[in-house]
Design an enzyme around this catalytic site. Structure first.
Site, PDB file in Angstrom:
ATOM      1  N   ASP A 117       3.296  -1.785  -1.656  1.00 53.64           N
ATOM      2  CA  ASP A 117       1.983  -2.183  -1.115  1.00 53.64           C
ATOM      3  C   ASP A 117       1.151  -2.839  -2.223  1.00 53.64           C
ATOM      4  O   ASP A 117       0.218  -2.247  -2.768  1.00 53.64           O
ATOM      5  CB  ASP A 117       1.265  -0.950  -0.550  1.00 53.64           C
ATOM      6  CG  ASP A 117       0.007  -1.313   0.220  1.00 53.64           C
ATOM      7  OD1 ASP A 117      -0.203  -2.511   0.478  1.00 53.64           O
ATOM      8  OD2 ASP A 117      -0.763  -0.389   0.546  1.00 53.64           O
TER       9      ASP A 117
ATOM     10  N   SER B 128      -9.510   0.336   0.141  1.00 57.99           N
ATOM     11  CA  SER B 128      -8.125  -0.111   0.185  1.00 57.99           C
ATOM     12  C   SER B 128      -7.978  -1.322  -0.726  1.00 57.99           C
ATOM     13  O   SER B 128      -8.787  -2.250  -0.681  1.00 57.99           O
ATOM     14  CB  SER B 128      -7.745  -0.485   1.621  1.00 57.99           C
ATOM     15  OG  SER B 128      -7.639   0.662   2.425  1.00 57.99           O
TER      16      SER B 128
ATOM     17  N   HIS C 228      -1.354  -4.361   2.343  1.00 54.88           N
ATOM     18  CA  HIS C 228      -1.736  -4.010   3.717  1.00 54.88           C
ATOM     19  C   HIS C 228      -3.103  -4.580   4.104  1.00 54.88           C
ATOM     20  O   HIS C 228      -3.468  -4.555   5.282  1.00 54.88           O
ATOM     21  CB  HIS C 228      -1.712  -2.488   3.905  1.00 54.88           C
ATOM     22  CG  HIS C 228      -2.877  -1.770   3.305  1.00 54.88           C
ATOM     23  ND1 HIS C 228      -2.809  -1.118   2.088  1.00 54.88           N
ATOM     24  CD2 HIS C 228      -4.137  -1.594   3.751  1.00 54.88           C
ATOM     25  CE1 HIS C 228      -3.978  -0.572   1.826  1.00 54.88           C
ATOM     26  NE2 HIS C 228      -4.806  -0.843   2.821  1.00 54.88           N
TER      27      HIS C 228
END
Length: 875
Positions: free
Chosen positions: A726, A825, A676
Site C-alpha cells: 500500500d 490515510s 489505497h
C-alpha cells in the site's frame, strides 16, 4: 538557491521568518552551560546578599569540527582595527577595560585563533582581523555593540557568551579617604578581595594607576576579620608595575585554604593632596536607604538638579554612602522639594566613580532648575522578592528580574497580562507600563524564578500575586517577561480602553485575542476581522512589525464570554477600544469563530530547490521546532513543525478541493502516500492537487501552496482488495526539482535506509494529519506521539493480513488509545534519528476501527520500498 545553501542561510540568520532553527539543529550537540557552569575553584567566603561567583575551570580540548550551537550575534559591517597589542577598541570593552577575557557568567574565553571553523562560517571581511589572534579578550567584531567571546563547556563543545565589561574593575574600601583602603575586585558580578600573599608595591602601583590615583602605590594589608563575608578571588599577584590593569598581571586563582596571616591586600596611593569628596545625605525618604540627594558645600546644604540624572548617578551616590543593593534614580522632587541652593546640575556619571566629585557635571551653583526638579535616589537592600528591570536603557525598562536566595532570576511570560505589568510598574514607582518585546533586551543567563504569575491589579507588591513556587517552571529565557514603565502623563498612559492579551500561540507575539472587560477575560468574534484590526492589537501590545489577522479559532477555542463582535479598525487607532462600534457582549458567534493575531510577522517565502547531492544532508529538519512542552503529549502541532506534511486533495469545480489523504514531501517534486488513496477516484492526474505548507485547512497562509499533479505511480504489486504494497508516489507539476518552493514551512523528510529496522534506530515517533480527533475532523494539523510495537503484536492480532512489509504502532493501554485514525490515510509515521533528523518510517495504511483496544494501527514499512522509491524518483 540550492537546498543546502538555503538551510545554511537559515543557520546564519539570513531569513527573518525562521525562528529557533539553531536550537533545533544543535541543542543535542551543544548546550550553553549558563544554567550550570562547570565546576572549578572553591570560594570559601561569599556575601550573603550577592550572587556567588560561578565556578569555572579551563575549557576541555576543542572538538575536531566544532559547530556553533546558536546563531552568532547578527552580522553588521564594521571595519576592524589591526594591531597585535590589545588596546581599547570601539568594538571591544570600553576604554579602560579592554582586557576582559571571561563571559558574564564566569567562563574563560578561548583564544580567537583556536576557533577558526567558526570564523570561516562568517563573511571573511567581518572577521579578518581576528584570524590568527592569540589573545582571548572580549571583542565585538560584528559591530553589535556588546562584546562577546567563545568558550568551551564541560563536554568539549564550543559556545559563545556575552562578556561583563566591568570584570576586573577595582575599588578601595574602608580607608580614611579615597586614596587608601582594602583592594576589592569586581568579577562575575560580585565584588571580592585579594589574598595579601606576595603583595608588594608593584601590585599596589597598578591598582593606583588603574584608579587614576597616581602612578605609585604602597602595599598594605587588612585583617579579613573586619571585612565580613566576602569572596577571595586571587593570591600571589605578581605585577611588574607598568601594567594598566590588574587583569594583565600574573596571579593565581584562589583555591581555598587559609590566606597567610589572614590578611587581605590593601594600598595607599601616592597623591599627597587629592580632592576632598563632598559630604552627602539623603533626606525626605521613608528609610535611610532612600531620599532626596543633598550635598554639603561652602558651609551649607543644597540639592542636585535632575537634568540627565539616571541610575548611573544613583549608583555612585549609593556607593559613596556605603549603601549596597539596587541603585535607582528618582526625578521631579519625588521625595519632596528641598530648600537652600541647587548645588549641581547636568551630573553625568558612568557608574564606576567612587564619588560624585569625579563625575562630569556643572560648576558648583551653576544651574537652570528649581526645587521641583530635585534629584533623589533609592539604594534598596537586596532581600528576597525585590524586583528590578535589567538590560534596558534605564531602570524604567528591561527584563523583569526578582531577587531570591542571593541571586537575580527572571519571570516566565506564561499567562502574563497587562494587570501584572501594572503591579510591577506601580511597585517600581511608575504610574503606567506595558509589556515590551523580549528581543529588545538581551537574554538572561541566570535562573528562572517565577512562572504562571496572575495579578488582579490591586496588589501593592509583585509577590502578592498568585504564582508557582520559586524555581518551578517549564520555560526558557526566550520567554522572559520584559516591561517598559512610564512616569505618567497623557502621552504615556497605557490604560487604553481594555487590557488585551494573546493566548495559546507558539510565542507571546501571537495567539487568540482576549480582552478584560467587567472583571472577566473574553474573546473577540472574527466577523469582519482583518489585518487592520490585528495591527491595532499589536500596537497596543507594543509590537511595531507587520501584523496578520487569523480567524476561525486558529489558535484554538477560548472559554468564557465573547465580549466583542464586528470590530472595525482603520489600522491607525491607538487601541482596540477605539474600534468597537457595537455594544459589549452583543454578538451572533460561537467560540469556533474566535479571532487571533500574529504580531511582528515576517512571512516572506524563501524559494529553494532540492537536488540529489544536497538532499541527504539537509532532509528531516524541523526548523521551527520550539518549546518541547508544546510537542510532547500535545494534539495541535506547531505551525511549520512538520514541514514535510502535505495533503492530497480532490479537485472540485468550486476550487475548494476536499482533503482526501495525507502525504509526505520527499523532494521538491515527489510526494509519498498510500496506494489505497486512489482506489475510489482512480489515478487520473486531473482529479487531484497537492497542498504544501498547510496548517489550518480553512485559513490560507503565505507559505501555503497548491500544486497540480503530473504523474501518479502506484506500486505494481498493490491490489485494491488487499492491504499489502500500500504505497504510491506522486510527481508534482513543475520543472525538474523546482515544483514546491522550500521555506521554513516546506521541507522534505528523510528516507530510511533499505531494510532499516526502525525499532533499533528510532525513537520519539509521531503521526500527523488532519484526522479524527474523537469529535470530528480537525481544522488544524494534529500530532500524536505513538510507540512502535514488535511485529508479533500485529501478527497475533491480524494473522495473515500482516506481512513483513508492514509496521505495527500504537498504544495498547486503555487510557491512551492513539492509532492511525489520528493521522490521515497516506500520512507519515515519522521518527527522530539521533542527531535530530526526522525519517518517514511508515505510511498510514489500515487498522480495525479508531482507538479500538488491542488493535494497533498498521503502516506500510517504507524501508522495504527504498530501492523502488529511488528508482522512480531518481533521488
Amino acid at each position: 538557491m540550492t537546498l543546502a545553501r538555503f538551510v545554511l542561510a537559515l543557520m546564519l540568520g539570513a531569513l527573518p521568518e525562521v525562528v529557533g532553527f539553531d536550537s533545533v539543529l544543535n541543542d543535542s550537540l551543544h548546550h550553553s552551560h549558563r544554567h550550570s557552569p562547570p565546576a572549578g575553584p572553591h570560594y570559601p567566603y561569599y556575601l550573603p546578599t550577592q550572587q556567588r561567583p560561578p565556578r569555572t575551570r579551563p575549557p576541555p580540548p576543542l572538538p575536531r569540527f566544532p559547530r556553533p550551537p546558536r546563531a552568532l550575534p547578527a552580522q553588521r559591517p564594521h571595519a576592524l582595527q589591526a594591531g597585535h597589542t590589545p588596546r581599547p577598541h570601539p568594538w571591544g570593552c570600553p576604554a579602560g577595560e579592554p582586557w576582559v577575557s571571561v563571559t558574564d557568567f564566569g567562563a574563560p574565553c578561548l583564544r580567537w585563533a583556536e576557533v577558526p571553523p567558526f570564523l570561516e562560517r562568517s563573511p571573511p571581511a567581518s572577521w579578518a582581523q581576528l584570524r590568527g589572534q592569540r589573545h582571548n579578550f572580549c571583542r565585538s567584531p560584528d559591530g553589535a555593540g556588546r562584546p562577546w567571546c567563545f568558550y568551551g563547556d564541560a563536554r568539549g563543545k564550543v559556545d559563545w557568551g556575552y562578556c561583563d565589561c566591568r570584570h576586573g574593575s577595582v575599588r578601595l574600601r574602608g580607608g580614611k579617604n579615597e586614596f587608601e583602603g582594602t583592594v576589592e575586585v569586581y568579577a562575575s558580578g560580585v565584588w571580592g578581595t585579594v589574598c595579601s600573599s606576595h603583595w608588594d608595591d608593584s601590585d599596589a602601583s597598578v591598582i593606583c594607576h588603574q584608579l587614576q590615583l597616581g602612578g605609585k602605590g604602597i602595599a598594605k594589608q587588612t585583617p579579613f576579620s573586619g571585612l565580613g563575608l566576602i569572596p577571595i578571588y586571587w593570591s600571589n599577584v605578581r605585577c611588574r608595575g607598568d601594567e594598566e590593569n590588574i587583569l594583565l598581571c600574573e596571579k593565581d586563582i584562589w583555591q581555598g585554604g587559609v590566606c597567610p596571616q589572614k590578611m587581605a591586600a590593601a594600598v595607599t596611593c601616592s597623591f599627597s593632596h587629592g580632592p576632598t569628596f563632598p559630604i552627602i545625605r539623603l533626606a525626605g525618604g521613608s528609610s535611610v536607604h532612600e531620599g532626596r540627594v543633598e550635598l554639603y558645600h561652602a558651609g551649607q546644604w543644597g540639592t542636585v538638579c535632575d537634568d540627565q540624572w539616571d541610575d548611573a548617578d544613583a549608583e555612585v551616590i549609593c556607593r559613596q554612602l556605603g549603601l549596597s543593593g539596587i541603585a535607582k534614580a528618582w526625578h521631579q522632587a519625588y521625595f519632596g522639594e528641598g530648600s537652600g541652593p541647587v548645588m549641581l546640575d547636568e551630573v553625568r556619571c558612568t557608574g564606576n566613580e567612587l564619588s560624585i566629585e569625579q563625575c562630569p557635571k556643572s560648576s558648583w551653583g551653576e544651574h537652570n532648575c528649581g526645587h521641583k526638579e530635585d534629584a533623589g535616589v533609592s539604594c534598596t537592600p537586596l532581600t528576597d522578592g525585590v524586583i528590578r528591570l535589567a538590560g534596558g536603557k534605564g531602570s524604567h525598562e528591561g527584563r523583569l528580574e526578582v531577587y531570591y536566595r542571593g541571586q537575580w532570576g527572571t519571570v516566565c511570560d506564561d499567562g502574563w497580562t497587562e494587570l501584572n505589568t501594572y503591579v510591577v510598574c506601580r511597585q517600581l514607582g511608575f504610574k503606567y507600563g506595558k509589556q515590551a518585546s523580549a528581543n529588545h533586551f538581551e537574554e538572561s543567563t541566570g535562573p528562572i524564578w517565577l512562572d504562571d504569575v496572575s495579578c488582579s491589579g490591586k496588589e501593592t507588591r509583585f509577590l502578592q500575586c498568585s504564582r508557582r513556587q520559586w524555581g518551578r517552571h517549564d520555560c526558557s529565557h526566550r520567554e522572559d517577561v520584559s516591561i517598559a514603565c512610564y512616569p505618567g502623563g497623557e502621552g504615556h498612559r497605557l490604560s487604553l480602553g481594555f487590557p488585551v492579551r494573546l493566548m495559546d500561540g507558539e510565542n507571546k507575539k501571537e495567539g487568540r485575542v482576549e480582552v478584560f472587560i467587567n472583571g472577566q477575560w473574553g474573546t473577540i468574534c472574527d466577523d469582519g476581522w482583518t489585518d487592520k484590526d490585528a495591527a491595532v492589537i499589536c500596537r497596543q501590545l507594543g509590537y511595531k512589525g507587520p501584523a496578520r489577522a487569523r480567524t476561525m479559532a486558529y489558535f484554538g477555542e477560548g472559554k468564557g464570554p465573547i465580549h466583542v463582535d464586528n470590530v472595525k479598525c482603520t489600522g491607525n487607532e491607538r487601541s482596540l477600544a477605539d474600534c468597537i462600534k457595537q455594544d459589549i457582549g452583543r454578538h451572533n458567534c460561537r467560540h469556533s469563530e474566535d479571532a487571533g493575531v500574529i504580531c511582528d510577522y515576517f512571512g516572506k517565502k524563501a524559494s529553494g530547490n532540492s537536488n540529489k547531492e544536497s538532499l541527504s544532508s539537509v532532509c528531516g529538519l524541523r526548523l521551527l521546532h520550539r518549546r518541547q512542552k508544546r510537542i510532547i503529549g500535545g494534539k495541535n502541532s506547531l505551525r511549520g513543525g512538520w514541514p514535510w506534511q502535505v495533503s492530497l486533495r480532490l479537485k472540485s469545480s468550486h476550487g475548494d478541493g476536499r482533503l482526501l489523504c495525507g502525504a509526505t514531501l520527499l523532494s521538491s517534486c515527489w510526494v509519498l502516500t498510500a496506494a489505497h488513496c486512489f482506489k475510489r477516484y482512480g489515478n487520473s492526474t486531473r482529479s487531484y492537487a497537492v497542498r504544501v505548507g498547510d496548517y489550518h485547512t480553512l485559513v490560507p497562509e503565505e507559505f501555503e501552496e497548491e500544486i497540480g499533479v503530473q504523474q501518479i505511480v502506484i506500486h505494481r504489486e498493490y491490489r485494491p482488495d488487499r492491504s499489502d504494497y500500500d504505497i504510491a508516489l506522486v510527481r508534482l507539476q513543475g520543472p525538474e526539482e523546482q515544483c514546491a518552493r522550500f521555506s521554513s514551512h516546506v521541507l522534505p523528510a528523510c528516507l530510511p535506509l533499505w531494510r532499516e529496522r526502525p525499532q533499533k534506530t528510532a525513537s520519539n515517533c509521531y503521526i500527523t494529519g488532519w484526522g479524527d480527533t474523537g469529535r470530528a475532523y480537525s481544522r488544524t494539523l494534529q500530532q500524536a506521539a505513538i510507540p512502535l510495537l514488535p511485529k508479533r503484536f500485529c501478527e497475533e492480532r491480524y494473522k495473515g493480513r500482516f506481512t513483513g512489509r508492514m509496521l505495527c504502532a500504537g498504544n495498547l493501554h486503555e487510557h491512551k488509545r492513539v492509532d492511525s485514525c489520528q493521522g490521515d490515510s497516506g500520512g507519515p509515521l515519522m521518527c527522530e534519528r539521533p542527531g535530530e533528523s526526522w525519517v518517514v518510517y511508515g505510511v498510514t495504511s489500515w487498522g480495525y476501527g479508531c482507538g479500538v483496544k488491542d488493535s494497533p494501527g498498521v503502516y506500510t514499512k517504507v524501508s522495504a520500498f527504498v530501492p523502488w522509491i529511488k528508482s522512480v524518483t531518481k533521488l
